[in-house]
Design a protein around this motif. Structure first.
Motif, PDB file in Angstrom:
ATOM      1  N   PHE A   1       0.857  -1.183   0.000  1.00 10.65           N
ATOM      2  CA  PHE A   1       0.000   0.000   0.000  1.00 10.65           C
ATOM      3  C   PHE A   1       0.895   1.237   0.000  1.00 10.65           C
ATOM      4  N   GLU A   2       0.669   2.141  -0.950  1.00 14.51           N
ATOM      5  CA  GLU A   2       1.362   3.437  -0.956  1.00 14.51           C
ATOM      6  C   GLU A   2       0.312   4.533  -0.912  1.00 14.51           C
TER       7      GLU A   2
ATOM      8  N   GLY B   1      -4.172   6.775  -2.907  1.00 14.75           N
ATOM      9  CA  GLY B   1      -3.506   5.524  -2.579  1.00 14.75           C
ATOM     10  C   GLY B   1      -3.403   4.593  -3.773  1.00 14.75           C
ATOM     11  N   THR B   2      -2.402   3.735  -3.736  1.00 12.35           N
ATOM     12  CA  THR B   2      -2.186   2.730  -4.779  1.00 12.35           C
ATOM     13  C   THR B   2      -1.798   1.419  -4.111  1.00 12.35           C
ATOM     14  N   ILE B   3      -2.368   0.328  -4.601  1.00 10.27           N
ATOM     15  CA  ILE B   3      -1.999  -1.003  -4.135  1.00 10.27           C
ATOM     16  C   ILE B   3      -1.209  -1.700  -5.237  1.00 10.27           C
ATOM     17  N   PHE B   4       0.038  -2.059  -4.926  1.00 12.88           N
ATOM     18  CA  PHE B   4       0.896  -2.791  -5.854  1.00 12.88           C
ATOM     19  C   PHE B   4       0.979  -4.255  -5.420  1.00 12.88           C
ATOM     20  N   MET B   5       1.141  -5.147  -6.391  1.00 12.42           N
ATOM     21  CA  MET B   5       1.340  -6.562  -6.115  1.00 12.42           C
ATOM     22  C   MET B   5       2.577  -7.054  -6.845  1.00 12.42           C
ATOM     23  N   ASN B   6       3.289  -7.949  -6.191  1.00 16.70           N
ATOM     24  CA  ASN B   6       4.427  -8.617  -6.818  1.00 16.70           C
ATOM     25  C   ASN B   6       4.221 -10.115  -6.662  1.00 16.70           C
ATOM     26  N   ASN B   7       3.756 -10.760  -7.726  1.00 19.78           N
ATOM     27  CA  ASN B   7       3.408 -12.172  -7.705  1.00 19.78           C
ATOM     28  C   ASN B   7       4.534 -12.990  -8.336  1.00 19.78           C
ATOM     29  N   GLN B   8       5.119 -13.898  -7.542  1.00 15.35           N
ATOM     30  CA  GLN B   8       6.186 -14.766  -8.024  1.00 15.35           C
ATOM     31  C   GLN B   8       5.722 -16.207  -8.198  1.00 15.35           C
ATOM     32  N   VAL B   9       4.407 -16.434  -8.197  1.00 17.92           N
ATOM     33  CA  VAL B   9       3.841 -17.767  -8.426  1.00 17.92           C
ATOM     34  C   VAL B   9       3.630 -17.942  -9.923  1.00 17.92           C
ATOM     35  N   ARG B  10       4.388 -18.804 -10.552  1.00 14.07           N
ATOM     36  CA  ARG B  10       4.340 -18.930 -12.006  1.00 14.07           C
ATOM     37  C   ARG B  10       3.155 -19.756 -12.488  1.00 14.07           C
TER      38      ARG B  10
ATOM     39  N   GLU C   1       6.815   4.411   7.436  1.00 12.49           N
ATOM     40  CA  GLU C   1       6.665   2.997   7.115  1.00 12.49           C
ATOM     41  C   GLU C   1       5.653   2.351   8.065  1.00 12.49           C
ATOM     42  N   LYS C   2       4.910   1.376   7.542  1.00 11.35           N
ATOM     43  CA  LYS C   2       3.968   0.566   8.328  1.00 11.35           C
ATOM     44  C   LYS C   2       2.882   1.406   8.987  1.00 11.35           C
ATOM     45  N   PHE C   3       2.543   2.530   8.380  1.00 10.56           N
ATOM     46  CA  PHE C   3       1.549   3.428   8.964  1.00 10.56           C
ATOM     47  C   PHE C   3       0.534   3.802   7.897  1.00 10.56           C
ATOM     48  N   SER C   4      -0.752   3.578   8.199  1.00 10.53           N
ATOM     49  CA  SER C   4      -1.823   3.869   7.247  1.00 10.53           C
ATOM     50  C   SER C   4      -2.570   5.124   7.693  1.00 10.53           C
TER      51      SER C   4
ATOM     52  N   LEU D   1       2.417  -8.080   3.775  1.00 10.17           N
ATOM     53  CA  LEU D   1       1.754  -6.812   3.471  1.00 10.17           C
ATOM     54  C   LEU D   1       2.636  -5.655   3.921  1.00 10.17           C
ATOM     55  N   GLN D   2       2.855  -4.680   3.040  1.00 14.83           N
ATOM     56  CA  GLN D   2       3.647  -3.495   3.362  1.00 14.83           C
ATOM     57  C   GLN D   2       2.795  -2.245   3.190  1.00 14.83           C
ATOM     58  N   ILE D   3       2.997  -1.270   4.078  1.00 17.43           N
ATOM     59  CA  ILE D   3       2.257  -0.016   4.030  1.00 17.43           C
ATOM     60  C   ILE D   3       3.261   1.136   4.115  1.00 17.43           C
ATOM     61  N   VAL D   4       3.158   2.073   3.190  1.00 14.56           N
ATOM     62  CA  VAL D   4       4.016   3.255   3.169  1.00 14.56           C
ATOM     63  C   VAL D   4       3.129   4.485   3.009  1.00 14.56           C
ATOM     64  N   SER D   5       3.262   5.433   3.932  1.00 11.80           N
ATOM     65  CA  SER D   5       2.544   6.704   3.841  1.00 11.80           C
ATOM     66  C   SER D   5       3.557   7.813   3.619  1.00 11.80           C
ATOM     67  N   LYS D   6       3.256   8.711   2.673  1.00 11.36           N
ATOM     68  CA  LYS D   6       4.217   9.762   2.349  1.00 11.36           C
ATOM     69  C   LYS D   6       3.484  11.004   1.878  1.00 11.36           C
ATOM     70  N   SER D   7       4.221  12.102   1.794  1.00  8.69           N
ATOM     71  CA  SER D   7       3.650  13.354   1.292  1.00  8.69           C
ATOM     72  C   SER D   7       4.780  14.292   0.913  1.00  8.69           C
ATOM     73  N   ASN D   8       4.580  15.028  -0.162  1.00  7.74           N
ATOM     74  CA  ASN D   8       5.480  16.132  -0.517  1.00  7.74           C
ATOM     75  C   ASN D   8       4.682  17.410  -0.738  1.00  7.74           C
ATOM     76  N   SER D   9       3.418  17.404  -0.235  1.00  9.89           N
ATOM     77  CA  SER D   9       2.547  18.570  -0.385  1.00  9.89           C
ATOM     78  C   SER D   9       1.734  18.755   0.896  1.00  9.89           C
ATOM     79  N   TYR D  10       2.463  18.926   1.997  1.00  8.03           N
ATOM     80  CA  TYR D  10       1.850  19.172   3.312  1.00  8.03           C
ATOM     81  C   TYR D  10       2.156  20.633   3.651  1.00  8.03           C
ATOM     82  N   ILE D  11       1.188  21.512   3.396  1.00 13.35           N
ATOM     83  CA  ILE D  11       1.439  22.967   3.403  1.00 13.35           C
ATOM     84  C   ILE D  11       0.742  23.619   4.587  1.00 13.35           C
TER      85      ILE D  11
END
Length: 425
Positions: A168-169, A189-198, A385-388, A412-422
């Motif tokens: 989760f980003e 928000g965006t949910i990314f998946m990385n599937n290594q099951v062929r 990191e790890k914060f929703s 499951l990974q969660i990343v919260s970020k901002s570059n527009s906190y004014i």
């Protein structure tokens, strides 16, 4: 379409270079490096130099770039670069300069299959397998010999457990008035998946209860999570998202790294992880005193990197600073950009930190009101990191074909970020 594709190290060394159409003869990598390193301002990711269009992306200190002399959509080229990066990550597990150098032959094979005479071709990792002959070298194998690598891979290939990484980003945009009134508080928000099951498999993703709809939409009493918009990026059954127990069924899970879902939420109930107190006790023709206090409102167990930028008047000559605690933080005055930059390497939750700055001005300033208007607004950039922030989360992941998938929630990974906190002054 695409004339050249190359990968450069931070020093400008060519790791990968392909002149796809043989129509550019001068040294494009050198032009890109000179533009990035010696530009007076931050180099834009898209620019034109001598009639050649450059589009580049930086990952882990490595530059991925493509050039073109034709009028091509910049967003399309950025998407091609991002897909190339994702496919290299699928094969090599991660990206850095050392791994790219050791997997040089593999990456050349991938590039030849991905781009044919300047035209992007297949960009799905699973469908490229039958054309790729090289074996990837992972980070753990960098200092091993080829014989030991082959033996260990033969042993572990059949015992390799299926893995699925869900990330989760969440990117927050906040704007606060001078009096503390909230103008905007929104999360994309965006949910990314990385599937290594062929092997082909289905997947059912169950979400924790949330409300879906614009302007409030359907609200359930037992949840405060309000999602305004949802966009699914793969083919799946989303008819059950508006029910009290929402879930999504994916009949055939794609292989590799891909974007699964985009969502947006807004409103005053979204967490504001940082609060500010700004005071200007004295203001004269020669000096402005500024006191800024930042308070982290999230729990103490969470922490992250934080940068606070405060624009100051053009008449400023120097800045003296005093911090409440110098451990893990520093203040820099950027004379060129006319900004006070306050860095936190690790800011924990439930903490108050104060900066006292004395801004020395040029003598003989008559219009103090104009000088005061050039102070601010404060801009905060953070990553936790790890914060929703939104509370949007997954409760269970299951598959009818693979029994280990219910345990995949641990990845499951969660990343919260901002570059527009004014925060306005």
């Amino acid at each position: 379409m695409i004339s050249e594709f190359f990968i450069l190290s931070s020093r400008g060394d060519k790791i990968i270079y392909r002149n796809l159409k043989k129509e550019i003869k001068h040294n494009s990598p050198e032009v890109l490096l000179r533009k990035v390193k010696f530009s007076e301002t931050d180099c834009p990711p898209i620019f034109n130099e001598d009639g050649i269009n450059y589009v580049f992306v930086m990952r882990k200190g490595v530059y991925f770039c493509c050039t073109s002399i034709s009028n091509v959509s910049s967003s399309f080229l950025l998407e091609v670069l991002s897909r190339i990066i994702e496919i290299i990550t699928d094969y090599c597990q991660e990206i850095n300069e050392e791994i790219l150098r050791r997997n040089n032959l593999l990456i050349y094979e991938l590039v030849d299959e991905l781009i044919d005479y300047g035209l992007p071709q297949q960009t799905v990792s699973l469908q490229l397998d039958k054309f790729i002959c090289s074996t990837p070298i992972y980070k753990k194998d960098l200092h091993k010999s080829m014989k030991t690598m082959k033996k260990t891979k033969e042993k572990t290939f059949n015992n390799k457990k299926p893995t699925l990484l869900i990330t989760f980003e969440e990117t927050q945009c906040v704007e606060i008035k001078k009096n503390g009134e909230l103008i905007r508080n929104e999360i994309n928000g965006t949910i990314f998946m990385n599937n290594q099951v062929r092997e082909p498999s289905d997947l059912t993703i169950e979400f924790k209860p949330f409300s879906l709809g614009k302007g409030g939409g359907k609200k359930y009493r037992y949840t405060d999570v309000l999602i305004v918009d949802i966009l699914l990026n793969i083919r799946c059954n989303s008819n059950h998202l508006e029910k009290p127990s929402p879930y999504v069924y994916i009949p055939r899970l794609p292989f590799g790294h891909f974007k699964f879902m985009d969502y947006r939420t807004s409103g005053p109930k979204i967490i504001k992880p940082f609060l500010f107190s700004i005071k200007i006790p004295t203001q004269t023709k020669n000096k402005i005193d500024l006191i800024v206090t930042v308070k982290s409102t999230f729990l103490q167990k969470f922490f992250g990197r934080v940068r606070i930028e405060i624009p100051i008047p053009e008449e400023a000559l120097s800045v003296s600073s005093k911090l409440s605690d110098r451990i893990g933080q520093k203040v820099v005055f950027n004379q060129k950009l006319k900004k006070i930059i306050w860095y936190f390497e690790k800011l924990n939750g439930e903490r108050d930190e104060t900066l006292e700055a004395g801004i020395i001005l040029r003598s003989g300033i008559e219009n103090l009101k104009r000088v005061r208007s050039q102070l601010g607004p404060l801009v905060l950039v953070y990553q936790l990191e790890k914060f929703s922030l939104s509370g949007f989360d997954i409760s269970r992941v299951s598959s009818s074909k693979i029994k280990r998938f219910p345990k995949i929630i641990r990845n499951l990974q969660i990343v919260s970020k901002s570059n527009s906190y004014i925060r306005h002054f």
